[in-house]
Design a protein around this motif. Structure first.
Motif, PDB file in Angstrom:
ATOM      1  N   ALA A  53       0.897  -1.106  -0.110  1.00 51.96           N
ATOM      2  CA  ALA A  53       0.008   0.147  -0.132  1.00 51.96           C
ATOM      3  C   ALA A  53       0.825   1.120   0.101  1.00 51.96           C
ATOM      4  CB  ALA A  53      -0.901  -0.119   1.078  1.00 51.96           C
ATOM      5  N   ALA A  54       2.132   1.400   0.931  1.00 56.07           N
ATOM      6  CA  ALA A  54       2.774   2.558   0.902  1.00 56.07           C
ATOM      7  C   ALA A  54       4.118   2.454   0.296  1.00 56.07           C
ATOM      8  CB  ALA A  54       3.051   2.894   2.458  1.00 56.07           C
ATOM      9  N   GLY A  55       4.426   1.391  -0.451  1.00 51.17           N
ATOM     10  CA  GLY A  55       5.482   1.136  -1.100  1.00 51.17           C
ATOM     11  C   GLY A  55       6.766   0.949   0.044  1.00 51.17           C
ATOM     12  N   THR A  56       6.428   0.414   0.850  1.00 49.90           N
ATOM     13  CA  THR A  56       7.500  -0.046   2.136  1.00 49.90           C
ATOM     14  C   THR A  56       8.588  -0.733   1.604  1.00 49.90           C
ATOM     15  OG1 THR A  56       5.222  -0.584   3.485  1.00 49.90           O
ATOM     16  CG2 THR A  56       7.500  -1.244   4.498  1.00 49.90           C
ATOM     17  N   PRO A  57       9.725  -0.221   2.066  1.00 51.36           N
ATOM     18  CA  PRO A  57      11.085  -0.935   1.647  1.00 51.36           C
ATOM     19  C   PRO A  57      11.139  -2.323   1.820  1.00 51.36           C
ATOM     20  CG  PRO A  57      11.552   1.333   2.666  1.00 51.36           C
ATOM     21  CD  PRO A  57      10.104   0.861   2.777  1.00 51.36           C
ATOM     22  N   GLY A  58      11.478  -3.189   1.192  1.00 52.10           N
ATOM     23  CA  GLY A  58      11.280  -4.584   1.113  1.00 52.10           C
ATOM     24  C   GLY A  58      10.116  -5.114   0.440  1.00 52.10           C
ATOM     25  N   THR A  59       9.354  -4.376  -0.056  1.00 53.20           N
ATOM     26  CA  THR A  59       8.147  -4.795  -1.087  1.00 53.20           C
ATOM     27  C   THR A  59       8.252  -4.154  -2.452  1.00 53.20           C
ATOM     28  OG1 THR A  59       6.794  -2.907  -0.731  1.00 53.20           O
ATOM     29  CG2 THR A  59       6.830  -4.810   0.879  1.00 53.20           C
ATOM     30  N   VAL A  60       9.363  -3.393  -2.752  1.00 56.94           N
ATOM     31  CA  VAL A  60       9.290  -2.529  -4.006  1.00 56.94           C
ATOM     32  C   VAL A  60      10.008  -3.144  -5.225  1.00 56.94           C
ATOM     33  CG1 VAL A  60       9.583  -0.461  -5.059  1.00 56.94           C
ATOM     34  CG2 VAL A  60       9.060  -0.728  -2.597  1.00 56.94           C
ATOM     35  N   MET A  61       9.381  -3.700  -6.152  1.00 55.72           N
ATOM     36  CA  MET A  61       9.821  -4.188  -7.349  1.00 55.72           C
ATOM     37  C   MET A  61       9.704  -2.964  -8.502  1.00 55.72           C
ATOM     38  SD  MET A  61      10.897  -7.282  -8.701  1.00 55.72           S
ATOM     39  CE  MET A  61      11.837  -6.912 -10.236  1.00 55.72           C
ATOM     40  N   THR A  62      10.829  -2.734  -9.045  1.00 52.46           N
ATOM     41  CA  THR A  62      10.829  -1.664 -10.036  1.00 52.46           C
ATOM     42  C   THR A  62      11.356  -2.132 -11.394  1.00 52.46           C
ATOM     43  OG1 THR A  62      12.795  -0.355 -10.089  1.00 52.46           O
ATOM     44  CG2 THR A  62      11.526  -0.469  -8.269  1.00 52.46           C
ATOM     45  N   TYR A  63      10.721  -1.314 -12.557  1.00 52.52           N
ATOM     46  CA  TYR A  63      11.023  -1.702 -13.793  1.00 52.52           C
ATOM     47  C   TYR A  63      11.516  -0.555 -14.779  1.00 52.52           C
ATOM     48  CZ  TYR A  63      10.174  -6.511 -13.783  1.00 52.52           C
ATOM     49  OH  TYR A  63      10.252  -7.852 -13.553  1.00 52.52           O
ATOM     50  N   PHE A  64      12.511  -0.543 -15.349  1.00 51.39           N
ATOM     51  CA  PHE A  64      12.665   0.222 -16.860  1.00 51.39           C
ATOM     52  C   PHE A  64      12.252  -0.247 -18.067  1.00 51.39           C
ATOM     53  CE2 PHE A  64      16.592   1.340 -14.108  1.00 51.39           C
ATOM     54  CZ  PHE A  64      16.039   2.526 -13.510  1.00 51.39           C
ATOM     55  N   PRO A  65      11.053  -0.360 -18.332  1.00 54.97           N
ATOM     56  CA  PRO A  65      10.588  -0.789 -19.587  1.00 54.97           C
ATOM     57  C   PRO A  65      11.325  -0.037 -20.716  1.00 54.97           C
ATOM     58  CG  PRO A  65       8.620   0.035 -18.271  1.00 54.97           C
ATOM     59  CD  PRO A  65       9.992   0.832 -17.891  1.00 54.97           C
ATOM     60  N   PHE A  66      12.153  -0.589 -21.401  1.00 57.58           N
ATOM     61  CA  PHE A  66      12.562   0.079 -22.911  1.00 57.58           C
ATOM     62  C   PHE A  66      11.955  -0.570 -24.058  1.00 57.58           C
ATOM     63  CE2 PHE A  66      16.133   0.716 -19.834  1.00 57.58           C
ATOM     64  CZ  PHE A  66      16.696   1.963 -20.244  1.00 57.58           C
ATOM     65  N   PRO A  67      11.560   0.122 -24.796  1.00 54.56           N
ATOM     66  CA  PRO A  67      10.213  -0.654 -25.635  1.00 54.56           C
ATOM     67  C   PRO A  67      11.112  -1.406 -26.765  1.00 54.56           C
ATOM     68  CG  PRO A  67       9.797   1.858 -25.653  1.00 54.56           C
ATOM     69  CD  PRO A  67      11.055   1.734 -24.797  1.00 54.56           C
ATOM     70  N   ASN A  68      10.564  -2.828 -26.791  1.00 54.87           N
ATOM     71  CA  ASN A  68      11.419  -3.554 -27.814  1.00 54.87           C
ATOM     72  C   ASN A  68      12.652  -3.826 -27.189  1.00 54.87           C
ATOM     73  OD1 ASN A  68       8.986  -3.453 -29.325  1.00 54.87           O
ATOM     74  ND2 ASN A  68       9.618  -1.617 -30.049  1.00 54.87           N
ATOM     75  N   ALA A  69      13.017  -3.943 -26.115  1.00 51.88           N
ATOM     76  CA  ALA A  69      14.371  -4.151 -25.552  1.00 51.88           C
ATOM     77  C   ALA A  69      14.577  -5.984 -25.984  1.00 51.88           C
ATOM     78  CB  ALA A  69      14.588  -3.888 -24.171  1.00 51.88           C
ATOM     79  N   LYS A  70      15.901  -6.152 -26.308  1.00 49.22           N
ATOM     80  CA  LYS A  70      16.004  -7.537 -26.702  1.00 49.22           C
ATOM     81  C   LYS A  70      16.307  -8.242 -25.153  1.00 49.22           C
ATOM     82  CE  LYS A  70      19.877 -10.108 -28.860  1.00 49.22           C
ATOM     83  NZ  LYS A  70      20.770 -10.291 -28.183  1.00 49.22           N
ATOM     84  N   ARG A  71      15.824  -9.670 -25.117  1.00 51.25           N
ATOM     85  CA  ARG A  71      15.839 -10.076 -23.992  1.00 51.25           C
ATOM     86  C   ARG A  71      16.986 -10.456 -23.528  1.00 51.25           C
ATOM     87  NH1 ARG A  71      11.414 -15.215 -22.903  1.00 51.25           N
ATOM     88  NH2 ARG A  71       9.761 -13.533 -22.814  1.00 51.25           N
ATOM     89  N   GLY A  72      17.326 -10.494 -22.107  1.00 48.45           N
ATOM     90  CA  GLY A  72      18.757 -10.846 -21.835  1.00 48.45           C
ATOM     91  C   GLY A  72      18.876 -12.366 -21.785  1.00 48.45           C
ATOM     92  N   GLU A  73      20.264 -12.748 -21.611  1.00 44.53           N
ATOM     93  CA  GLU A  73      20.407 -14.025 -21.459  1.00 44.53           C
ATOM     94  C   GLU A  73      20.856 -14.603 -20.000  1.00 44.53           C
ATOM     95  OE1 GLU A  73      23.254 -15.403 -24.506  1.00 44.53           O
ATOM     96  OE2 GLU A  73      22.150 -13.852 -25.739  1.00 44.53           O
ATOM     97  N   LYS A  74      20.279 -15.555 -19.463  1.00 50.66           N
ATOM     98  CA  LYS A  74      20.583 -15.818 -18.200  1.00 50.66           C
ATOM     99  C   LYS A  74      21.815 -16.562 -17.926  1.00 50.66           C
ATOM    100  CE  LYS A  74      16.089 -15.382 -17.481  1.00 50.66           C
ATOM    101  NZ  LYS A  74      15.887 -13.986 -17.135  1.00 50.66           N
ATOM    102  N   GLY A  75      22.664 -16.310 -16.784  1.00 49.10           N
ATOM    103  CA  GLY A  75      23.792 -16.820 -16.539  1.00 49.10           C
ATOM    104  C   GLY A  75      24.363 -16.271 -15.187  1.00 49.10           C
TER     105      GLY A  75
END
Ligand code: ZN
Length: 309
Positions: A53-75
């Motif tokens: 509800a408040a964006g309490t530290p420890g709950t906050v997932m954030t994103y930078f959506p770059f349009p059409n960004a290529k997928r990362g490769e896991k490693g």
């Protein structure tokens, strides 16, 4: 050994489509969008924040959506899987809900005695929902009630070729070794916040990760105040880490440094918080810009893709 770090503050990842990202975290996972702003360093791209509800530290997932960004490769050299905490007994309901939304990568297992539901986000981001005793109040809505609502972060997984240097750093930061299962060692900040665990997974022969959509960009650790942050910064500099100056991120102050093995670490303050520029009841609804980018508002409102509809 540092005593200022409480656990996770936020996790920041990369995405390829803002609308899809928003729909996944709000409609599927039932988190609250708590801030709609832009990447302060690249203001033509959103910075979207999801949490309680408040964006309490420890709950906050954030994103930078770059349009059409290529997928990362896991490693190795990255945070591989981000885990959220769910109520005990809710993993089957989550499994069924994720399946109903045709989410990819759904699986169930047990790690350190806790039931987990594993799944992928829209860009192949790897997540887990972990049943655990957790008193944090979940945000509810979108068909996710309190009986299954996400409490916040449970832990994050670092994938490393050689874990020793990172284990030493985590120890310096106040984490203690809790347990080992297979190639995974769990670390915890005793007396920390409710997101106080890091799992270190060793993959000796694996290739390095390539960052892209679906990759974690960095993980941020919480400190209470700016004064505590300066103490941490001094200690890290004294230990030989290259640490950035303090950067004002609007809702917290940030310092960054690279952990051995390649994961980007941030230390972020719990102050001033996400209600700094809008009331808690209205968090995340309107586009918020820092003063240095306010002059771009008209252009950004034309060019940033709509999140709803
Ligand atoms: Zn950050």
């Amino acid at each position: 050994m540092l005593k200022q770090i409480q656990g996770l503050h936020h996790v920041t990842s990369l995405a390829s489509d803002a609308r899809e990202n928003n729909a996944f975290f709000t409609n599927v996972l039932g988190l609250r969008r708590i801030k709609k702003t832009v990447n302060f360093d690249a203001p033509d791209v959103y910075h979207l924040y999801y949490g309680d509800a408040a964006g309490t530290p420890g709950t906050v997932m954030t994103y930078f959506p770059f349009p059409n960004a290529k997928r990362g490769e896991k490693g190795i050299g990255e945070v591989g899987r981000t885990a959220f905490s769910i109520p005990t007994g809710s993993s089957q309901a989550w499994h069924d809900r994720l399946a109903a939304f045709t989410v990819n990568g759904i699986a169930q297992d047990i790690r350190f005695g806790e039931k987990r539901v594993l799944f992928d986000g829209p860009d192949g981001d790897q997540f887990a929902l972990v049943e655990s005793d957790d008193n944090r109040t979940p945000w509810t809505g979108n068909g996710v009630g309190a009986e299954m609502g996400i409490h916040g972060f449970h832990s994050a997984d670092m994938r490393l070729r050689d874990p020793d240097a990172s284990a030493e750093l985590l120890g310096f930061m106040g984490y203690e070794k809790l347990d080992t299962q297979g190639n995974v060692t769990r670390f915890i900040v005793p007396g920390g916040n409710d997101a106080n665990m890091i799992d270190v997974a060793t993959h000796a022969g694996a290739a390095s990760a390539t960052q892209g959509a679906g990759s974690v960009h960095h993980i941020a650790f919480a400190v209470e105040t700016r004064a505590r942050q300066l103490e941490v910064r001094e200690a890290l500099l004294d230990t030989g880490y290259q640490v950035t100056p303090v950067i004002d991120r609007g809702y917290f102050y940030a310092i960054y440094f690279r952990a051995p093995g390649g994961v980007l670490f941030e230390v972020a303050t719990n102050e001033p918080g996400f209600d700094r520029d809008e009331g808690t009841a209205n968090l995340g609804q309107t586009l918020k810009l820092p003063s240095q980018h306010e002059h771009l508002r008209a252009k950004l409102q034309r060019t940033l893709p709509p999140l709803e509809g």
